[in-house]
Motif scaffolding. Structure first.
Motif, short mmCIF file in Angstrom:
data_model
loop_
_atom_site.label_atom_id
_atom_site.label_comp_id
_atom_site.label_asym_id
_atom_site.label_seq_id
_atom_site.Cartn_x
_atom_site.Cartn_y
_atom_site.Cartn_z
N SER A 130 0.83 -1.20 0.00
CA SER A 130 0.00 0.00 0.00
C SER A 130 0.86 1.25 0.00
O SER A 130 2.00 1.25 0.46
N LYS A 131 0.29 2.32 -0.50
CA LYS A 131 0.99 3.59 -0.55
C LYS A 131 1.02 4.24 0.84
O LYS A 131 0.14 3.98 1.67
N PRO A 132 2.03 5.09 1.10
CA PRO A 132 2.06 5.80 2.40
C PRO A 132 0.76 6.58 2.61
O PRO A 132 0.21 7.17 1.68
N GLY A 133 0.31 6.59 3.82
CA GLY A 133 -0.93 7.30 4.14
C GLY A 133 -2.18 6.47 4.00
O GLY A 133 -3.29 6.97 4.23
N TRP A 134 -2.02 5.19 3.65
CA TRP A 134 -3.19 4.33 3.46
C TRP A 134 -4.03 4.25 4.73
O TRP A 134 -5.25 4.41 4.69
#
Length: 283
Positions: free
Chosen positions: A38-42
């Motif tokens: 997952s991308k950062p901030g998910w």
């Protein structure tokens, strides 16, 4: 004099003008473990979305003048006021599911062998324990399992002796024997392996589970009998009811979100694998 540049300051998360505190989002993020890749901030986005939907539901319940009437979920555990408001709102908004017994009968008739009673197994195993989160331990356990499996291929009669020597399970004192097992007695991955093995067979490769790696020997199996439709009908009804309720609740929440003014997060940008965690159906 120092001038602060606020042009890139984060937009607060609000729901119809009500602000969701950043501290609340940070706390809620603990309930949204980030999937691999997952991308950062998910987790933050998932938490913010859950709290926004929850606030929208609470505002709608208050608009309809619903008075919270918490119920006891289990002995000594009661709903909070907010949980009760959301449940009561959804109970009002979502009609009871219509059960189509003809469709359930067709589902059963299409593959009745899927509806069997518990199977019984007699099996033995050798466990090479490893924490799935520890890559080093997992690699070592796999290598040990493969080495012992090679020994078993040369002489299957050594299973009990090798179990006593290498297994991390207390069953090692009984040659790895697990006794009689019924469906549901073991973790799903272990039971799935038993279901496809032949009696007297030793697993061709080490089976990975949450506990590590297993070498399995299936000694006997008695398959559960196909259950009559009348026996499985209550479970089929319940499954259809839950599926209908989930579908209807998602549609209702999506419609509510569409008419809600939200800042700080785009509800149309749904984090992967995030469901409507703002609400759980009681029971």
């Amino acid at each position: 004099m120092r001038v602060l540049d606020l042009t890139n300051a984060p937009v607060p998360v609000t729901v119809n003008g009500i602000t969701i505190a950043p501290e609340a989002i940070a706390a809620e993020a603990q309930n949204h473990p980030m999937p691999k890749g997952s991308k950062p901030g998910w987790a933050w986005k998932a938490a913010a979305r859950a709290l926004v939907l929850r606030e929208a539901l609470l505002q709608e319940a208050r608009t309809k003048n619903i008075e919270a009437a918490p119920i006891e979920l289990e002995e000594g555990k009661w709903e909070t006021q907010d949980e009760a408001l959301i449940r009561q709102l959804l109970e009002q908004a979502i009609p009871a599911a219509t059960i189509d017994e003809a469709a359930l009968r067709a589902l059963y008739d299409d593959a009745p062998e899927r509806f069997r009673g518990p199977s019984l197994f007699e099996a033995a195993h050798i466990l090479f324990a490893a924490n799935p989160e520890d890559a080093g331990a997992t690699l070592l356990a796999r290598q040990q399992a493969e080495a012992v499996l090679a020994e078993l291929k040369r002489d299957p009669r050594r299973f009990a002796a090798l179990a006593k020597q290498f297994s991390a399970c207390p069953s090692r004192e009984h040659g790895g024997m697990l006794g009689q097992l019924a469906s549901g007695d073991t973790v799903p991955e272990f039971e799935a392996a038993l279901a496809v093995m032949e009696e007297g067979e030793i697993s061709k490769t080490p089976l990975e589970s949450r506990y590590g790696f297993h070498l399995i020997r299936l000694d006997a199996r008695v398959r559960g009998e196909v259950l009559p439709f009348s026996t499985v009908l209550p479970q089929l009804r319940e499954a259809q009811e839950k599926t209908g309720w989930v579908r209807a609740s998602r549609a209702y929440i999506d419609a509510l979100a569409a008419k809600t003014t939200v800042t700080g997060i785009d509800l149309n940008e749904k984090p992967e694998k995030v469901e409507h965690s703002a609400v759980r159906k009681a029971g």
